[in-house]
Motif scaffolding. Sequence first.
Motif, mmCIF file in Angstrom:
data_model
loop_
_atom_site.group_PDB
_atom_site.id
_atom_site.type_symbol
_atom_site.label_atom_id
_atom_site.label_comp_id
_atom_site.label_asym_id
_atom_site.label_seq_id
_atom_site.Cartn_x
_atom_site.Cartn_y
_atom_site.Cartn_z
ATOM 1 N N ILE A 260 -9.898 1.727 -3.378
ATOM 2 C CA ILE A 260 -9.104 2.786 -2.759
ATOM 3 C C ILE A 260 -9.885 3.342 -1.576
ATOM 4 C CG2 ILE A 260 -8.063 5.065 -3.096
ATOM 5 C CD1 ILE A 260 -8.054 4.364 -6.144
ATOM 6 N N ASP A 261 -9.245 3.361 -0.412
ATOM 7 C CA ASP A 261 -9.850 3.946 0.782
ATOM 8 C C ASP A 261 -9.228 5.305 1.047
ATOM 9 O OD1 ASP A 261 -11.646 1.869 1.518
ATOM 10 O OD2 ASP A 261 -9.921 0.692 2.192
ATOM 11 N N ALA A 262 -10.081 6.260 1.393
ATOM 12 C CA ALA A 262 -9.602 7.613 1.683
ATOM 13 C C ALA A 262 -10.413 8.203 2.821
ATOM 14 C CB ALA A 262 -9.734 8.489 0.442
ATOM 15 N N ARG A 263 -9.818 9.177 3.472
ATOM 16 C CA ARG A 263 -10.491 9.956 4.499
ATOM 17 C C ARG A 263 -10.231 11.418 4.199
ATOM 18 N NH1 ARG A 263 -10.704 6.979 10.103
ATOM 19 N NH2 ARG A 263 -10.849 4.865 9.331
ATOM 20 N N ILE A 264 -11.279 12.203 4.299
ATOM 21 C CA ILE A 264 -11.168 13.644 4.067
ATOM 22 C C ILE A 264 -11.645 14.325 5.342
ATOM 23 C CG2 ILE A 264 -11.933 15.592 2.680
ATOM 24 C CD1 ILE A 264 -12.342 13.601 0.357
ATOM 25 N N LEU A 265 -10.716 14.926 6.057
ATOM 26 C CA LEU A 265 -11.023 15.606 7.314
ATOM 27 C C LEU A 265 -11.184 17.090 7.041
ATOM 28 C CD1 LEU A 265 -11.336 15.608 10.399
ATOM 29 C CD2 LEU A 265 -8.855 15.875 10.545
ATOM 30 N N VAL A 266 -12.355 17.631 7.390
ATOM 31 C CA VAL A 266 -12.663 19.039 7.144
ATOM 32 C C VAL A 266 -12.478 19.815 8.441
ATOM 33 C CG1 VAL A 266 -14.406 20.671 6.357
ATOM 34 C CG2 VAL A 266 -14.336 18.362 5.387
ATOM 35 N N GLN A 267 -11.592 20.794 8.395
ATOM 36 C CA GLN A 267 -11.353 21.664 9.538
ATOM 37 C C GLN A 267 -11.628 23.109 9.119
ATOM 38 O OE1 GLN A 267 -7.682 20.456 11.764
ATOM 39 N NE2 GLN A 267 -7.505 19.086 9.998
ATOM 40 N N GLU A 268 -11.587 24.006 10.058
ATOM 41 C CA GLU A 268 -11.945 25.402 9.825
ATOM 42 C C GLU A 268 -11.136 26.044 8.701
ATOM 43 O OE1 GLU A 268 -14.580 28.369 10.440
ATOM 44 O OE2 GLU A 268 -14.601 26.470 11.495
ATOM 45 N N LYS A 269 -9.827 25.744 8.597
ATOM 46 C CA LYS A 269 -8.972 26.411 7.607
ATOM 47 C C LYS A 269 -8.190 25.457 6.710
ATOM 48 C CE LYS A 269 -8.505 30.499 10.381
ATOM 49 N NZ LYS A 269 -8.353 31.809 9.852
ATOM 50 N N VAL A 270 -8.418 24.167 6.867
ATOM 51 C CA VAL A 270 -7.693 23.192 6.047
ATOM 52 C C VAL A 270 -8.532 21.927 5.893
ATOM 53 C CG1 VAL A 270 -6.408 22.093 7.942
ATOM 54 C CG2 VAL A 270 -5.436 22.128 5.651
ATOM 55 N N VAL A 271 -8.422 21.324 4.710
ATOM 56 C CA VAL A 271 -9.007 20.017 4.435
ATOM 57 C C VAL A 271 -7.840 19.065 4.239
ATOM 58 C CG1 VAL A 271 -10.307 18.644 2.762
ATOM 59 C CG2 VAL A 271 -11.103 20.931 3.389
ATOM 60 N N THR A 272 -7.817 17.976 5.003
ATOM 61 C CA THR A 272 -6.746 17.004 4.894
ATOM 62 C C THR A 272 -7.269 15.757 4.199
ATOM 63 O OG1 THR A 272 -5.702 17.817 6.909
ATOM 64 C CG2 THR A 272 -5.063 15.619 6.171
ATOM 65 N N CYS A 273 -6.625 15.403 3.101
ATOM 66 C CA CYS A 273 -6.986 14.208 2.332
ATOM 67 C C CYS A 273 -5.935 13.139 2.588
ATOM 68 C CB CYS A 273 -7.024 14.518 0.841
ATOM 69 S SG CYS A 273 -8.173 15.830 0.384
ATOM 70 N N ARG A 274 -6.391 11.992 3.076
ATOM 71 C CA ARG A 274 -5.495 10.848 3.297
ATOM 72 C C ARG A 274 -6.016 9.692 2.452
ATOM 73 N NH1 ARG A 274 -5.502 12.730 8.917
ATOM 74 N NH2 ARG A 274 -3.492 13.735 9.207
ATOM 75 N N ILE A 275 -5.186 9.211 1.560
ATOM 76 C CA ILE A 275 -5.572 8.182 0.607
ATOM 77 C C ILE A 275 -4.578 7.035 0.704
ATOM 78 C CG2 ILE A 275 -5.930 7.674 -1.850
ATOM 79 C CD1 ILE A 275 -6.312 10.784 -2.147
ATOM 80 N N ASN B 35 0.828 -1.206 0.000
ATOM 81 C CA ASN B 35 0.000 0.000 0.000
ATOM 82 C C ASN B 35 0.862 1.256 0.000
ATOM 83 O OD1 ASN B 35 -2.253 -1.582 0.090
ATOM 84 N ND2 ASN B 35 -2.590 -1.354 2.265
ATOM 85 N N GLN B 36 0.377 2.276 -0.706
ATOM 86 C CA GLN B 36 1.094 3.553 -0.805
ATOM 87 C C GLN B 36 0.197 4.658 -0.254
ATOM 88 O OE1 GLN B 36 4.267 4.067 -1.955
ATOM 89 N NE2 GLN B 36 4.023 6.187 -1.352
ATOM 90 N N PRO B 37 0.538 5.216 0.917
ATOM 91 C CA PRO B 37 -0.290 6.301 1.472
ATOM 92 C C PRO B 37 0.070 7.661 0.875
ATOM 93 C CG PRO B 37 1.417 5.695 3.029
ATOM 94 C CD PRO B 37 1.567 4.782 1.834
ATOM 95 N N ILE B 38 -0.944 8.504 0.753
ATOM 96 C CA ILE B 38 -0.780 9.889 0.309
ATOM 97 C C ILE B 38 -1.508 10.762 1.322
ATOM 98 C CG2 ILE B 38 -1.372 11.592 -1.457
ATOM 99 C CD1 ILE B 38 -1.495 9.310 -3.482
ATOM 100 N N SER B 39 -0.902 11.877 1.702
ATOM 101 C CA SER B 39 -1.560 12.842 2.587
ATOM 102 C C SER B 39 -1.323 14.239 2.035
ATOM 103 C CB SER B 39 -1.011 12.731 4.014
ATOM 104 O OG SER B 39 -1.722 13.587 4.877
#
Length: 107
Positions: free
Chosen positions: A60-75, A2-6
């Motif tokens: 493909i599994d991913a998580r998208i965390l939504v915060q006040e000033k940034v969106v973090t995509c982890r795939i 597996n190859q993670p991307i953030s």
Amino acid sequence: MNQPISVDLPHSLGKDEARRRIANNIHKLKDHLPGGASHTNATWEGDEMRLNVGAMGQSIDARILVQEKVVTCRIVLPGLLGMFSGPIEAMLRSKGSDVLLEDHSKS
């Protein structure tokens, strides 16, 4: 293997507006994957979207965390899709905000 991307996508929309736009735009992701996508399934758990996308016979599994000033995509790219980690990460960095955070409500 597996190859993670953030990737962090800064924004000035506020958490609620960013979450709304992502929910409205998530279907666009499949158009930016090599070979397209066979399915896109998304569920929300609070301010985090759990996403499963089928592409090139892989899941493909991913998580998208939504915060006040940034969106973090982890795939996590499984198996041979790991070869595409560089282009996918580059696309997310250059176009991720446009794809996920563009506002179509006025169109």
